[in-house]
Design a protein around this motif. Structure first.
Motif, PDB file in Angstrom:
ATOM      1  N   SER A 146      22.085  21.976  20.369  1.00  0.00           N
ATOM      2  CA  SER A 146      21.662  22.752  19.240  1.00  0.00           C
ATOM      3  C   SER A 146      21.130  21.959  18.256  1.00  0.00           C
ATOM      4  O   SER A 146      21.506  20.522  17.944  1.00  0.00           O
ATOM      5  N   ALA A 147      19.931  22.216  17.370  1.00  0.00           N
ATOM      6  CA  ALA A 147      19.333  21.503  16.238  1.00  0.00           C
ATOM      7  C   ALA A 147      19.063  22.651  15.169  1.00  0.00           C
ATOM      8  O   ALA A 147      18.648  23.702  15.621  1.00  0.00           O
ATOM      9  N   VAL A 148      19.150  22.033  14.107  1.00  0.00           N
ATOM     10  CA  VAL A 148      18.800  23.114  12.922  1.00  0.00           C
ATOM     11  C   VAL A 148      17.612  22.239  12.246  1.00  0.00           C
ATOM     12  O   VAL A 148      17.556  21.013  12.011  1.00  0.00           O
ATOM     13  N   LEU A 149      16.455  22.891  11.709  1.00  0.00           N
ATOM     14  CA  LEU A 149      15.436  22.273  11.336  1.00  0.00           C
ATOM     15  C   LEU A 149      15.220  22.555   9.722  1.00  0.00           C
ATOM     16  O   LEU A 149      15.538  23.584   9.305  1.00  0.00           O
ATOM     17  N   HIS A 150      14.634  21.521   9.199  1.00  0.00           N
ATOM     18  CA  HIS A 150      14.313  21.712   7.789  1.00  0.00           C
ATOM     19  C   HIS A 150      12.791  21.310   7.802  1.00  0.00           C
ATOM     20  O   HIS A 150      12.387  20.148   7.542  1.00  0.00           O
ATOM     21  N   PRO A 151      11.759  22.167   7.970  1.00  0.00           N
ATOM     22  CA  PRO A 151      10.330  22.173   7.873  1.00  0.00           C
ATOM     23  C   PRO A 151      10.197  21.731   6.401  1.00  0.00           C
ATOM     24  O   PRO A 151      10.734  22.512   5.621  1.00  0.00           O
ATOM     25  N   THR A 152       9.223  20.903   6.172  1.00  0.00           N
ATOM     26  CA  THR A 152       9.137  20.464   4.878  1.00  0.00           C
ATOM     27  C   THR A 152       7.795  21.357   4.194  1.00  0.00           C
ATOM     28  O   THR A 152       7.046  21.629   5.172  1.00  0.00           O
ATOM     29  N   CYS A 153       7.836  21.267   3.052  1.00  0.00           N
ATOM     30  CA  CYS A 153       6.471  21.758   2.361  1.00  0.00           C
ATOM     31  C   CYS A 153       5.263  21.204   2.891  1.00  0.00           C
ATOM     32  O   CYS A 153       4.237  22.030   2.813  1.00  0.00           O
ATOM     33  N   SER A 154       5.303  19.937   2.901  1.00  0.00           N
ATOM     34  CA  SER A 154       3.967  19.325   3.210  1.00  0.00           C
ATOM     35  C   SER A 154       3.579  19.862   4.701  1.00  0.00           C
ATOM     36  O   SER A 154       2.372  19.929   5.091  1.00  0.00           O
TER      37      SER A 154
ATOM     38  N   CYS B 289       3.384  11.994   2.763  1.00  0.00           N
ATOM     39  CA  CYS B 289       2.488  11.045   2.863  1.00  0.00           C
ATOM     40  C   CYS B 289       1.294  11.271   3.506  1.00  0.00           C
ATOM     41  O   CYS B 289       0.103  10.893   3.258  1.00  0.00           O
ATOM     42  N   THR B 290       1.439  11.921   4.706  1.00  0.00           N
ATOM     43  CA  THR B 290       0.435  12.421   5.528  1.00  0.00           C
ATOM     44  C   THR B 290      -0.579  13.401   4.570  1.00  0.00           C
ATOM     45  O   THR B 290      -1.733  13.131   4.594  1.00  0.00           O
ATOM     46  N   LEU B 291       0.004  14.484   3.943  1.00  0.00           N
ATOM     47  CA  LEU B 291      -0.583  15.292   3.177  1.00  0.00           C
ATOM     48  C   LEU B 291      -1.500  14.663   1.878  1.00  0.00           C
ATOM     49  O   LEU B 291      -2.638  14.711   1.773  1.00  0.00           O
ATOM     50  N   GLY B 292      -0.656  13.505   1.096  1.00  0.00           N
ATOM     51  CA  GLY B 292      -1.355  12.728   0.172  1.00  0.00           C
ATOM     52  C   GLY B 292      -2.442  11.870   0.847  1.00  0.00           C
ATOM     53  O   GLY B 292      -3.739  12.144   0.379  1.00  0.00           O
ATOM     54  N   LEU B 293      -2.233  11.343   2.070  1.00  0.00           N
ATOM     55  CA  LEU B 293      -3.525  10.657   2.570  1.00  0.00           C
ATOM     56  C   LEU B 293      -4.806  11.522   2.933  1.00  0.00           C
ATOM     57  O   LEU B 293      -5.868  11.024   2.836  1.00  0.00           O
ATOM     58  N   ALA B 294      -4.341  12.603   3.470  1.00  0.00           N
ATOM     59  CA  ALA B 294      -5.419  13.366   4.307  1.00  0.00           C
ATOM     60  C   ALA B 294      -6.321  14.362   3.161  1.00  0.00           C
ATOM     61  O   ALA B 294      -7.222  14.574   3.234  1.00  0.00           O
ATOM     62  N   HIS B 295      -5.193  14.716   2.206  1.00  0.00           N
ATOM     63  CA  HIS B 295      -6.043  15.483   1.159  1.00  0.00           C
ATOM     64  C   HIS B 295      -5.940  15.204  -0.371  1.00  0.00           C
ATOM     65  O   HIS B 295      -6.874  15.323  -1.202  1.00  0.00           O
ATOM     66  N   GLU B 296      -4.807  14.783  -0.700  1.00  0.00           N
ATOM     67  CA  GLU B 296      -4.658  14.766  -2.298  1.00  0.00           C
ATOM     68  C   GLU B 296      -5.317  13.443  -2.744  1.00  0.00           C
ATOM     69  O   GLU B 296      -5.264  13.528  -3.961  1.00  0.00           O
TER      70      GLU B 296
ATOM     71  N   VAL C 193      -6.464  11.575   9.794  1.00  0.00           N
ATOM     72  CA  VAL C 193      -5.122  11.194   9.408  1.00  0.00           C
ATOM     73  C   VAL C 193      -4.227  12.184  10.070  1.00  0.00           C
ATOM     74  O   VAL C 193      -4.385  13.408  10.062  1.00  0.00           O
ATOM     75  N   VAL C 194      -3.061  11.740  10.847  1.00  0.00           N
ATOM     76  CA  VAL C 194      -2.311  12.535  11.755  1.00  0.00           C
ATOM     77  C   VAL C 194      -0.712  12.236  11.444  1.00  0.00           C
ATOM     78  O   VAL C 194      -0.435  11.060  11.326  1.00  0.00           O
ATOM     79  N   ASP C 195      -0.199  13.498  11.026  1.00  0.00           N
ATOM     80  CA  ASP C 195       1.385  13.144  10.872  1.00  0.00           C
ATOM     81  C   ASP C 195       1.996  13.100  12.130  1.00  0.00           C
ATOM     82  O   ASP C 195       1.420  13.294  13.398  1.00  0.00           O
ATOM     83  N   SER C 196       3.017  12.112  12.375  1.00  0.00           N
ATOM     84  CA  SER C 196       3.812  11.615  13.343  1.00  0.00           C
ATOM     85  C   SER C 196       4.305  12.890  14.114  1.00  0.00           C
ATOM     86  O   SER C 196       4.427  12.644  15.344  1.00  0.00           O
ATOM     87  N   VAL C 197       4.668  13.720  13.574  1.00  0.00           N
ATOM     88  CA  VAL C 197       5.410  14.955  14.069  1.00  0.00           C
ATOM     89  C   VAL C 197       3.875  15.460  15.108  1.00  0.00           C
ATOM     90  O   VAL C 197       4.079  15.800  16.268  1.00  0.00           O
TER      91      VAL C 197
ATOM     92  N   THR D 204       0.939  -1.189   0.055  1.00  0.00           N
ATOM     93  CA  THR D 204       0.068   0.011   0.195  1.00  0.00           C
ATOM     94  C   THR D 204       0.884   1.266  -0.086  1.00  0.00           C
ATOM     95  O   THR D 204       2.009   1.107   0.297  1.00  0.00           O
ATOM     96  N   CYS D 205       0.212   2.191  -0.294  1.00  0.00           N
ATOM     97  CA  CYS D 205       0.996   3.675  -0.585  1.00  0.00           C
ATOM     98  C   CYS D 205       0.190   4.625  -0.484  1.00  0.00           C
ATOM     99  O   CYS D 205      -1.147   4.517  -0.718  1.00  0.00           O
ATOM    100  N   CYS D 206       0.497   5.902  -0.243  1.00  0.00           N
ATOM    101  CA  CYS D 206      -0.515   7.242   0.076  1.00  0.00           C
ATOM    102  C   CYS D 206      -0.783   7.659  -1.501  1.00  0.00           C
ATOM    103  O   CYS D 206      -1.707   8.556  -1.514  1.00  0.00           O
ATOM    104  N   ALA D 207      -0.119   7.037  -2.627  1.00  0.00           N
ATOM    105  CA  ALA D 207      -0.466   7.497  -4.011  1.00  0.00           C
ATOM    106  C   ALA D 207       0.243   8.496  -4.516  1.00  0.00           C
ATOM    107  O   ALA D 207       0.176   8.981  -5.595  1.00  0.00           O
ATOM    108  N   THR D 208       1.190   9.215  -3.632  1.00  0.00           N
ATOM    109  CA  THR D 208       1.967  10.479  -4.005  1.00  0.00           C
ATOM    110  C   THR D 208       2.645   9.901  -5.003  1.00  0.00           C
ATOM    111  O   THR D 208       3.077  11.114  -5.958  1.00  0.00           O
ATOM    112  N   ILE D 209       3.325   8.895  -5.010  1.00  0.00           N
ATOM    113  CA  ILE D 209       4.256   8.319  -6.199  1.00  0.00           C
ATOM    114  C   ILE D 209       3.465   8.722  -7.681  1.00  0.00           C
ATOM    115  O   ILE D 209       4.014   9.300  -8.707  1.00  0.00           O
TER     116      ILE D 209
END
Length: 979
Positions: free
Chosen positions: A874-882, A826-833, A851-855, A782-787
């Motif tokens: 210290s930590a540097v973050l990269h928030p994703t577009c999703s 994948c959260t975005l894909g399952l929740a909306h797309e 549908v809830v993202d793990s974050v 199974t997959c969120c279909a985003t592929i």
């Protein structure tokens, strides 16, 4: 040619509307003419000269209603390039226009000869004196500059509504102001010094103590000419008084003649003249601003008054009470805004005369804010019968400090452009006008404008900065219809005379003269002052090479020349107003095209006759420049004031390029995904044992033979295979169903990471918090279909979307348990797309799912029950577009703050453009998209580098050389009991 290279003709418009009268002529089908192209290439280098017809077309449009096609585009990297272009223009008698963000509303960023891009290589800010001043390069957006200043509790004075996209060079060149700047905080008042290049190539730094001496030596005639004009103005008491009076209200029409009164020397005069000069006096290469305190405590109210006159009368009282912003919205604006998400629906029932004021106070501390709130209450108590009323249920007329509520108020204010611009008839051009009157005459001006709009058949609506007597309105008309152009012309004649003759106002309060007000300059300023402006231009730019006709034009119909038609392209893209707000967020901005340019290019195809040389040239370039290098992240939709998702349009174009055979193969892969998943994991395991150079060579050959957009390039940063099997979990007692995304079932963790796998970590930390999760035994296949969704494979997308929803509904017992997904995309894909591709029955099932993202799961459900036992420094973050689409960025920061003492989100963060495998198909896309963020991250060391999407982590590792990993892995580590 690769075997499966798509046919460019597959994207040819099916029903072109052309040939349109304003189409690009066939003579430009080959791009920039010779010898222009060759000479500039020899002078600057091939990489700095954009000459293809697609380059010329995409730079021909800006946020204005005008369109002028340049003959060549130069991407300048430094002052040497600027000087070389200016010198060339002098030698060859050419014209030069500088363009940064292209957000100007009156055509200031357009030219018909040499157009110079001064955005791409001209960003940067140096904070000085602990934030009291800032040295900023012209390609830096206002938002980016303020992000650096915020750390010091400071902010720039100018605050234009386009701050997300507009750049400092344009802000200063147009003297743009905004909601709070007024006449005291604009660029003219807050610029400490400038560095600029004059048309003759002379570089002037106004902060240099020897600047006047150097200028006198380099350009004695210019210095003498400026001082002569200064003496003439000062000798004319009536003219001096008139100039001073003109700037008592906001005014950006024409040149700043008060610079001759405020400056004592030629350099001081030039410092003032350059502000608001709209690119006609020189190139501003650096600006030093005096900054202002950033008051972080806010209190605001959206107050609904029974009449326009009541609201206008109240506005100055709030200003006198200390409000930094007093924004007006008339009843028509308020009712139209209900089409915008988040605006209360009952506004549609507001009485006709209702007018709202958005009033905001800002203070540095609690005591200051309380004082402002008491002052506001006093104002309200004294309004009597004209006090705010509550005509519909959603109206509270109460001041609040709640940040979310205040943001909602501002969204309602900004809905003016969204509602009117988005709802205008397809194919019409949108013009955003602004003017100013004495604040005491605000109500009278509003009423007169509304009558004028109605008389000429335009939608009657007005909004603006009431505190400063600055009003805005929108006009939509069809530039392809001569009768509609005549209607616009008649309106402009009446509007300009009304503003000048009845109100003694300014025809441009903050958008600068530009092409549509240039013919009316003398109407406002009179012949004497206008001729002084012409003389000033002659003194500074005697050859007239810089931005001719942008400020000064004796043609009374100049504002009707170059009006752009808006052909219908696609229902997704038709509302586009070409404002450019999408461009800073787009990952391909510095590589190929932006969302605005993708639409602009498509519109030009529609202007052309079918099969014209220009259309063919545009199609040849469009596949790579627009479709292939679109990350499909859709962050453009978040920035767009009318909500256009250009990423969705590009995915549709990918679908159109697929052959039936490709669609069948993609659908077959979806149907047999369990086998595909197993094969992918085995391939990753095998590849992990081979030499990276061999794999890169092999995939490189395959890409050349088949098609670069189909065969991924192997990258050394690719992780090894995921751990097998998935953790054992129990359904009984589970608080949620945990769905490990297929990417985390195929790929493992970073090379230098030692610890549990991501699925193991999610299971462990959930158990630790007393919120155990269950992994279904049949997630494989199974997959969120985003592929499929991201590549435009509709049949495969439909197969997988329906399969995963049916499975998820069963796993969650009909939606009674939340479904936790461990990859944000994948959260975005399952929740909306997936929704548009579901059957009616499955759409009903999907509506019952949570549908809830793990974050989000970690921030909301786990953290309150976890004990942090150790933390990174210290930590540097990269928030994703999703995450942005899901609204989970704040939760990401919350989890990270539990893991590290210092948490940094880079100011230059944006989508990494890895986009599943797109960063392997087009490595140059991710390299370009992450360049600024990578430079910022690489400027220092951090203990941990955190994200929440495996392929984004790969992309960021490739960009920075640092191993990024999921924040859930770090959360498990810092809460793991000692053994």
């Amino acid at each position: 040619m690769p075997l499966l290279e798509p046919d460019p003709g597959s994207l040819r418009p099916a029903t072109p509307h052309g040939p349109a009268p304003d189409r690009v002529p066939d003579a430009l089908a080959g791009g920039s003419p010779e010898p222009l192209r060759g000479e500039l290439t020899a002078l600057l280098g091939a990489d700095k000269v954009l000459w293809k017809v697609s380059d010329l077309v995409r730079y021909a449009s800006d946020a204005s209603p005008y369109r002028f096609v340049p003959r060549v585009v130069v991407v300048a990297e430094n002052l040497d390039d600027i000087s070389a272009v200016l010198s060339y223009a002098h030698r060859r008698g050419r014209e030069v226009v500088f363009r940064a963000a292209g957000t100007s509303l009156n055509g200031q960023a357009q030219g018909e000869d040499i157009l110079v891009d001064v955005r791409r290589h001209w960003a940067g800010i140096e904070v000085l004196d602990d934030g009291a001043r800032a040295r900023i390069r012209p390609g830096t957006t206002v938002v980016r500059a303020n992000a650096s200043l915020a750390r010091h509790g400071r902010v720039l004075g100018p605050d234009p509504a386009s701050a997300l996209a507009c750049t400092i060079g344009g802000v200063v060149a147009n003297n743009a102001s905004g909601m709070t700047a007024g006449t005291a905080r604009n660029s003219y008042r807050t610029v400490a010094s400038l560095t600029f290049v004059l048309p003759a190539g002379t570089v002037v730094d106004t902060a240099d103590p020897a600047a006047d001496e150097k200028l006198a030596h380099a350009e004695p005639g210019l210095c003498a000419g400026l001082m002569a004009i200064k003496a003439e103005i000062e000798a004319d008491a009536e003219l001096t008084a008139r100039i001073r009076a003109k700037y008592e209200i906001k005014n950006t029409n024409g040149y700043r003649l008060d610079a001759f009164l405020d400056g004592a020397t030629p350099v001081q005069i030039l410092r003032g003249l350059m502000v608001g000069s709209q690119g006609t006096f020189g190139f501003i290469s650096e600006v030093v601003f005096d900054t202002l305190p950033l008051d972080r405590r806010l209190s605001a109210a959206l107050l609904f008054f029974p009449t326009l006159s009541a609201a206008a009368a109240a506005a100055p009282r709030f200003t006198d009470a200390g409000a930094v912003a007093v924004e007006l919205m008339d009843g028509n604006t308020l009712r139209a805004s209900v089409s915008v998400e988040g605006v209360p629906a009952d506004w549609a029932r507001l009485p006709g005369e209702t007018t709202a004021l958005l009033v905001e106070f800002r203070a540095p501390d609690e005591a200051g804010l309380e004082a402002y709130e008491r002052a506001a209450a006093e104002v309200l108590s004294r309004l009597g019968p004209a006090a705010p009323a509550a005509p519909v249920a959603s109206v509270t007329n109460a001041f609040t400090r709640d940040a979310r509520t205040i943001a909602g108020y501002w969204k309602a204010r900004e809905a003016f452009v969204t509602a009117v611009g988005g709802a205008r008839p397809a194919g019409t051009t949108l013009i955003t006008e602004d003017f100013a009157v004495p604040p005491s005459r605000l109500a009278e001006a509003c009423e007169a404008l509304l009558r004028l709009q109605g008389r000429h058949g335009f939608d009657a609506a007005v909004a603006g900065h009431a505190a400063h007597g600055n009003l805005h309105f929108l006009l939509a008309f069809d530039a392809a219809d001569p009768a509609d152009v005549a209607r616009y012309a008649a309106f402009m004649d009446d509007f300009c005379r009304l503003t000048v003759e009845h109100f003694d106002g300014s025809l441009k309060a903050e958008h600068a003269t530009g092409r549509n007000i240039a013919p009316f300059l003398e109407l406002e300023w009179g012949p004497k002052a206008t001729e002084l402006m012409w003389r000033t231009k002659q003194v500074i730019d005697p050859a007239g090479i810089l931005a001719p006709r942008v400020v000064l034009d004796r043609d009374p119909e100049a504002h009707l020349r170059g009006l752009k038609t808006i052909p219908r392209v696609d229902p997704i893209a038709d509302p586009c107003i070409e404002c450019g707000f999408c461009e800073p967020t787009c990952p391909s901005t510095d590589l190929t095209t932006t969302p605005r340019q993708r639409i602009v290019l498509r519109r030009e195809m529609m202007r052309q006759a079918a099969g014209s040389p220009v259309q063919d040239g545009l199609l040849d370039a469009y596949g790579y420049d627009a479709v292939d290098t679109c990350a499909g992240d859709s962050t453009c939709k978040l920035a767009c004031p009318v909500g256009i998702d250009t990423g969705a349009l590009m995915k549709d174009f990918r679908h159109r390029r697929h052959s039936p055979r490709e669609e069948r193969i993609a659908a077959l892969a979806a149907g047999q995904f369990k086998a595909v998943e197993t094969a992918a994991r085995l391939a990753v395991a095998a590849a992990h044992r081979l030499d990276d150079r061999l794999l890169q060579a092999a995939t490189g050959l395959a890409r050349r033979a088949v098609r670069p957009d189909l065969v991924p390039q192997w990258l050394p940063q690719m992780p090894g295979p995921a751990a097998r099997p998935l953790p054992r979990t129990a359904r009984t007692g589970a608080h949620a169903v945990y769905y490990p995304a297929c990417v985390n079932r195929v790929f493992g963790e970073p090379e230098r990471y030692w610890g549990p796998s991501l699925p193991q970590a999610v299971v462990a930390v959930s158990e630790r918090a007393g919120k155990p999760v269950w992994i279904p035994g049949d997630v494989a296949g199974t997959c969120c279909a985003t592929i499929w969704h991201s590549k435009g494979y509709e049949a495969g997308n439909t197969v997988m979307a329906n399969r995963i929803v049916e499975a998820a509904w069963g796993w969650t017992a009909g939606g009674t348990l939340p479904l936790v997904v461990d990859a944000s995309s994948c959260t975005l894909g399952l929740a909306h797309e997936v929704v548009p591709y579901l059957t009616d029955a499955n759409r009903e099932l999907h509506a019952e799912l949570t549908v809830v993202d793990s974050v989000a799961w970690a921030a909301d459900e786990l953290l309150p029950h976890l004990s942090v036992l150790r933390r990174a420094d210290s930590a540097v973050l990269h928030p994703t577009c999703s995450m942005r689409h899901l609204g989970d960025e704040a939760r990401f920061r919350t989890v990270a703050r539990a893991c590290a003492g210092e948490v940094v989100v880079p100011d230059d963060v944006r989508c990494c453009a890895f986009a599943g495998d797109r960063g392997m198909l087009h490595t140059e896309l991710t390299e370009s998209a992450t360049a600024r963020e990578a430079a910022e991250v690489g400027a220092r060391e951090y203990d941990v580098y955190l994200c929440a999407n495996r392929m984004c982590e790969v992309g960021m590792e490739r960009a920075t050389g640092r191993a990024y990993r999921s924040v859930l892995l770090e959360l498990e580590r810092v809460t793991r009991p000692a053994t």
